[in-house]
Design an enzyme around this catalytic site. Structure first.
Site, PDB file in Angstrom:
ATOM      1  N   ASP A  80      19.345  51.343  15.498  1.00  0.00           N
ATOM      2  CA  ASP A  80      18.679  51.069  14.226  1.00  0.00           C
ATOM      3  C   ASP A  80      17.193  51.379  14.346  1.00  0.00           C
ATOM      4  OD1 ASP A  80      18.109  48.063  12.233  1.00  0.00           O
ATOM      5  OD2 ASP A  80      18.446  50.139  11.607  1.00  0.00           O
ATOM      6  N   GLY A 209      17.462  46.576   4.295  1.00  0.00           N
ATOM      7  CA  GLY A 209      16.890  45.432   3.598  1.00  0.00           C
ATOM      8  C   GLY A 209      17.838  44.863   2.566  1.00  0.00           C
ATOM      9  N   ALA A 210      19.127  44.790   2.919  1.00  0.00           N
ATOM     10  CA  ALA A 210      20.140  44.418   1.918  1.00  0.00           C
ATOM     11  C   ALA A 210      20.601  42.969   2.013  1.00  0.00           C
ATOM     12  CB  ALA A 210      21.345  45.331   2.060  1.00  0.00           C
ATOM     13  N   SER A 211      20.015  42.161   2.895  1.00  0.00           N
ATOM     14  CA  SER A 211      20.462  40.771   3.030  1.00  0.00           C
ATOM     15  C   SER A 211      20.357  40.010   1.713  1.00  0.00           C
ATOM     16  CB  SER A 211      19.646  40.036   4.103  1.00  0.00           C
ATOM     17  OG  SER A 211      20.220  40.251   5.388  1.00  0.00           O
TER      18      SER A 211
HETATM   19  O1  LIG Z   1      17.667  46.880   7.099  1.00  0.00           O
HETATM   20  C1  LIG Z   1      17.718  46.059   8.016  1.00  0.00           C
HETATM   21  C2  LIG Z   1      18.001  44.588   7.749  1.00  0.00           C
HETATM   22  O2  LIG Z   1      17.545  44.179   6.501  1.00  0.00           O
HETATM   23  P1  LIG Z   1      17.550  42.600   6.126  1.00  0.00           P
HETATM   24  O3  LIG Z   1      16.246  42.051   6.634  1.00  0.00           O
HETATM   25  O4  LIG Z   1      17.650  42.556   4.642  1.00  0.00           O
HETATM   26  O5  LIG Z   1      18.721  41.948   6.812  1.00  0.00           O
HETATM   27  N1  LIG Z   1      17.581  46.450   9.325  1.00  0.00           N
HETATM   28  O6  LIG Z   1      17.437  47.749   9.626  1.00  0.00           O
HETATM   29  C3  LIG Z   1      17.504  45.469  10.387  1.00  0.00           C
HETATM   30  C4  LIG Z   1      16.089  45.434  10.962  1.00  0.00           C
HETATM   31  C5  LIG Z   1      16.127  44.976  12.423  1.00  0.00           C
HETATM   32  C6  LIG Z   1      14.781  45.052  13.046  1.00  0.00           C
HETATM   33  O7  LIG Z   1      13.956  44.087  12.451  1.00  0.00           O
HETATM   34 NA    NA Z   2      19.987  51.938  10.546  1.00  0.00          NA
HETATM   35 ZN   LIG Z   3      16.178  48.621   8.224  1.00  0.00          ZN
END
Ligand SMILES: O=C(COP(=O)(O)O)N(O)CCCCO
Ligand code: NA
Ligand SMILES: [Zn+2]
Length: 305
Positions: A80, A209-211
């Site tokens: 990621d 950022g979908a949480s």
């Molecule tokens: O898009 C996301 C997660 O988004 P969210 O914060 O909405 O769960 N990620 O890529 C995870 C980030 C991990 C490093 O901090």
């Molecule tokens: Na990713």
């Molecule tokens: Zn991310």
């Protein structure tokens, strides 16, 4: 079984469901995510950030690989937010089956050049690549159009970007942002923009950022002694709409962290005399598993393995 990210995501976009990419930093998160996937008969992506690799090292990478291989559902092991070519090479060496190169903060030409370089290396060893175009940022609906265009993914640019880089899936910016506060009330998600991107980009699309940052989870975290300011996540209906429009990979990290930490706090509060970590890490693992299962139901990936 261990498969590439594209193998999972191509089917997901074609059949109109989403697949969760869940971040893990340790054994308990990894077990929770895979147990949920097996119980729900759902494909799944195990995502490790560079911070996770720094924290867990080869032990974590090996554990994740072994458990993914043994899993009875398709699993991709994904880097990621890879920040450099070297970081991606390390992930390839560790046996990852999907890598993200995130050069979305660079100018377009630099993003294209750096992404294409990673695509050549990853494809040479049968690994598929996620790239990003546009700036993840929570924006208010009334924000001026030109500011939105400066931040969010431009559909025509996205088409050219994917053709020039050969990337396999694309992370788009349509109003989401990382963390527990994604905007006032119900964050604005630019679905019309997503629709235009999806019409020009046939590759699976990725939503960072979908949480959901569910209020009941935030309350449970606070009640157990956690401190968190204003919190707001992405509305489930906005996730379902994004999936219907072409989003196939949905990143979830914050919800898992909140659940795990709330349960650890509860475990420690409940019995100050307890010092067997299994007694408070075990219930926390279960809580993560429940969050993952509910996300899989929302994404529509249940039974798709
Ligand atoms: O898009 C996301 C997660 O988004 P969210 O914060 O909405 O769960 N990620 O890529 C995870 C980030 C991990 C490093 O901090
Ligand atoms: Na990713
Ligand atoms: Zn991310």
């Amino acid at each position: 079984m261990l498969v590439t990210g594209l193998e999972i995501l191509k089917k997901a976009r074609a059949e109109g469901y989403g697949v969760g990419a869940f971040n893990t930093n340790n054994m308990e998160f990894t077990q929770a995510i895979l147990e949920a996937a097996e119980e729900m008969r759902s494909p799944v992506i195990l995502a490790l950030s560079e911070g996770a690799l720094k924290y867990g090292g080869k032990a974590l990478a090996t554990l994740v690989q072994e458990l993914a291989r043994d899993a009875r559902v398709p699993v991709a092991v994904h880097l990621d937010h890879g920040s450099s070519y070297e970081s991606v090479l390390l992930a390839l060496r560790l046996g990852f089956t999907s890598v993200m190169i995130d050069k979305s903060h660079e100018d377009f030409e630099t993003n294209v050049r750096e992404t294409r370089r990673v695509v050549e290396a990853a494809h040479a060893v049968g690994v598929t690549v996620e790239a990003e175009l546009g700036r993840l940022a929570g924006i208010e609906e009334h924000v001026a159009v030109d500011e939105k265009d400066a931040l969010l993914t431009n559909p025509e640019e996205a088409r050219i970007f994917m053709e020039r880089t050969g990337a396999d899936y694309l992370a788009v910016a349509i109003g989401t942002s990382h963390g527990a506060y994604k905007g006032k009330g119900r964050p604005f998600i630019d679905h019309p923009r997503l629709e235009r991107i999806a019409a020009l980009v046939p590759a699976p699309l990725v939503l960072h950022g979908a949480s959901a940052v569910p209020p009941e989870l935030v309350e449970r975290f606070r009640a157990a002694g956690g401190e968190i300011g204003e919190a707001a996540g992405i509305h489930p209906e906005d996730i379902k709409k994004a999936i219907a429009l072409g989003v196939a990979k949905i990143n979830t990290d914050t919800d898992l962290r909140l659940a795990f930490t709330a349960l650890v706090r509860e475990g420690l509060n409940k019995n100050p005399k307890e010092f067997d970590p299994r007694k408070y890490l075990g219930p926390a693992r279960e809580a993560v598993k429940e969050v993952v299962k509910s996300r899989m139901e929302l994404f529509g990936s249940v039974g798709k393995a």
